[in-house]
Scaffold this motif. Structure first.
Motif, PDB file in Angstrom:
ATOM      1  N   MET A  29       0.836  -1.197   0.000  1.00 22.23           N
ATOM      2  CA  MET A  29       0.000   0.000   0.000  1.00 22.23           C
ATOM      3  C   MET A  29       0.873   1.248   0.000  1.00 22.23           C
ATOM      4  O   MET A  29       1.913   1.298   0.637  1.00 22.23           O
ATOM      5  CB  MET A  29      -0.930   0.002   1.213  1.00 22.23           C
ATOM      6  CG  MET A  29      -1.934  -1.128   1.212  1.00 22.23           C
ATOM      7  SD  MET A  29      -3.093  -0.983   2.574  1.00 22.23           S
ATOM      8  CE  MET A  29      -3.907   0.553   2.165  1.00 22.23           C
ATOM      9  N   TYR A 196      -6.114  -3.524   2.158  1.00 24.38           N
ATOM     10  CA  TYR A 196      -6.064  -3.439   0.690  1.00 24.38           C
ATOM     11  C   TYR A 196      -7.159  -4.306   0.069  1.00 24.38           C
ATOM     12  O   TYR A 196      -7.843  -3.904  -0.866  1.00 24.38           O
ATOM     13  CB  TYR A 196      -4.708  -3.890   0.180  1.00 24.38           C
ATOM     14  CG  TYR A 196      -4.644  -3.916  -1.349  1.00 24.38           C
ATOM     15  CD1 TYR A 196      -4.323  -2.776  -2.065  1.00 24.38           C
ATOM     16  CD2 TYR A 196      -4.958  -5.084  -2.043  1.00 24.38           C
ATOM     17  CE1 TYR A 196      -4.307  -2.784  -3.451  1.00 24.38           C
ATOM     18  CE2 TYR A 196      -4.941  -5.107  -3.426  1.00 24.38           C
ATOM     19  CZ  TYR A 196      -4.620  -3.944  -4.125  1.00 24.38           C
ATOM     20  OH  TYR A 196      -4.615  -3.976  -5.504  1.00 24.38           O
ATOM     21  N   CYS A 200      -9.801  -2.439  -2.381  1.00 23.50           N
ATOM     22  CA  CYS A 200      -9.585  -2.535  -3.821  1.00 23.50           C
ATOM     23  C   CYS A 200     -10.174  -3.820  -4.387  1.00 23.50           C
ATOM     24  O   CYS A 200      -9.440  -4.667  -4.905  1.00 23.50           O
ATOM     25  CB  CYS A 200      -8.100  -2.482  -4.124  1.00 23.50           C
ATOM     26  SG  CYS A 200      -7.273  -1.005  -3.487  1.00 23.50           S
TER      27      CYS A 200
END
Length: 201
Positions: A29, A196, A200
């Motif tokens: 990240m 994450y 995403c």
């Protein structure tokens, strides 16, 4: 039939999936996610107890759930966390049963609302043995999202003992399994990967 009855070969065959075995598919990240002080203190106090008790319940309550609560907090509580939730999606296909943990891209907490982004399967020791069950739950999450007309490209999953984590990704009909086993501690690498995965999809 339920999720727990699926082996990895069977779930691949039953749902016509392509299996890819490889390294990490989760990029680092750009912004750091740090473990909150309360989580560090809690795990410092109780990690050894969870290991000593060595049951899925103890590891879930004392390691996995506190970590997932930190993920929820890191995302300003804009996601929901479910524990021990009945997730009956397609009985004919065997996609029924209880998921250890589900992370959903909705703040609604009273019931599972699409889209489901991540499923977490807790195992006492046998990570490899939990892969089939986790993939079946990921397929169910994909079907659940499709039925609600919430199309997200990727479903993530993880099989964990609490102190060791292995990550999976379902994209279209391809299931990718990261063969690396990530230890905890340290906490931040696992926490960042989980954030994450929810951020995403």
């Amino acid at each position: 039939m339920s999720y727990s009855q699926f082996s990895l070969p069977r779930v691949i065959q039953d749902f016509n999936l392509t299996l890819v075995e490889g390294g990490s598919f989760l990029p680092l990240m750009e912004t750091d996610v740090t473990a909150p002080p309360y989580l560090l203190e809690f795990l410092q106090r109780h990690l050894q107890l969870a290991i000593a008790l060595n049951t899925e319940k103890a590891r879930s309550e004392l390691i996995i759930c506190p970590l997932l609560l930190a993920v929820k907090e890191a995302l300003q509580n804009q996601i929901s966390l479910f524990s021990g939730e009945d997730f009956n999606v397609d009985a004919e296909a065997g996609l029924t049963g209880v998921c250890d943990f589900i992370l959903s891209l909705s703040p609604e907490q009273l019931f599972v609302k699409a889209p489901v982004a991540v499923v977490v399967e807790a195992k006492k020791e046998d990570l490899k043995g939990g892969l089939g069950q986790c993939v079946a739950e990921m397929v169910a999450a994909w079907k659940f999202n499709q039925a609600a007309n919430n199309t997200i490209n990727t479903i993530y999953g993880t099989v964990t003992t609490g102190t060791v984590w292995r990550f999976l990704r379902l994209q279209d009909s391809t299931i990718t399994i990261d063969l690396t086993e990530y230890p905890l501690p340290p906490i931040e690498p696992i926490l960042r990967r989980l954030v994450y995965m929810v951020s995403c999809p």
